[in-house]
Enzyme design. Structure first.
Site, PDB file in Angstrom:
ATOM      1  N   ARG A  23      43.131  37.737  44.781  1.00  0.00           N
ATOM      2  CA  ARG A  23      43.487  36.375  45.206  1.00  0.00           C
ATOM      3  C   ARG A  23      44.603  36.518  46.224  1.00  0.00           C
ATOM      4  O   ARG A  23      45.582  37.199  45.982  1.00  0.00           O
ATOM      5  CB  ARG A  23      43.941  35.574  43.975  1.00  0.00           C
ATOM      6  N   ARG A  38      43.270  38.538  38.105  1.00  0.00           N
ATOM      7  CA  ARG A  38      42.978  38.918  39.493  1.00  0.00           C
ATOM      8  C   ARG A  38      44.207  39.573  40.105  1.00  0.00           C
ATOM      9  O   ARG A  38      45.341  39.233  39.776  1.00  0.00           O
ATOM     10  CB  ARG A  38      42.621  37.683  40.324  1.00  0.00           C
ATOM     11  N   GLU A  85      38.038  24.819  47.483  1.00  0.00           N
ATOM     12  CA  GLU A  85      37.173  25.504  46.510  1.00  0.00           C
ATOM     13  C   GLU A  85      35.696  25.263  46.795  1.00  0.00           C
ATOM     14  O   GLU A  85      35.296  24.159  47.149  1.00  0.00           O
ATOM     15  CB  GLU A  85      37.481  25.022  45.091  1.00  0.00           C
TER      16      GLU A  85
END
Length: 130
Positions: free
Chosen positions: A20, A75, A28
């Site tokens: 990320r 992430r 999104e």
């Protein structure tokens, strides 16, 4: 190496890890509904995803970490470079993402703010006047 672009601010590396991008937030392309991901693109999400794809997909990238290396979803959190180009900054400059500064990961916050302000002033990407 970037194996796949997930959206405008996330990519999957060749080893399967998700990364990320620190300091930015792109619209999104999908949302989580009842334990599943559903494609439901926000405005400009597909353009941001494609811009990210053009910059990184299939490219060897260098990751630069800030204070935190992972988010709550596991992430990697990083600044991505393709050669000398800071991808996070390029996406902001093109108007493909908004500024998202979350302390303590603020190494480039001032630079990113200036890039976002310029994109906004110039009406690029998300900031295009309709």
């Amino acid at each position: 190496m970037v194996q796949q672009v997930i959206d405008g601010d996330t990519a999957q590396l060749g080893d399967g890890q998700m990364v990320r991008y620190i300091g930015i937030d792109a619209p999104e392309v999908r949302r989580h509904v009842g334990g599943e991901w559903v494609m439901d693109p926000e405005p400009f999400a597909q353009a941001a995803t494609e811009a990210n794809r053009q910059l990184v997909e299939g490219q060897r990238v260098r990751l630069e970490y800030d204070v935190q290396t992972h988010d709550r979803y596991g992430r990697l959190l990083a600044y991505l470079y393709v050669g000398d180009q800071l991808v996070n900054a390029a996406l902001l400059a093109g108007g493909y993402a908004q500024l998202l500064t979350i302390p303590p990961n603020v190494r480039y916050a001032e630079q990113f703010r200036a890039l976002r302000n310029e994109a906004q002033r110039e009406g690029r990407g998300l900031w295009k006047k309709h």
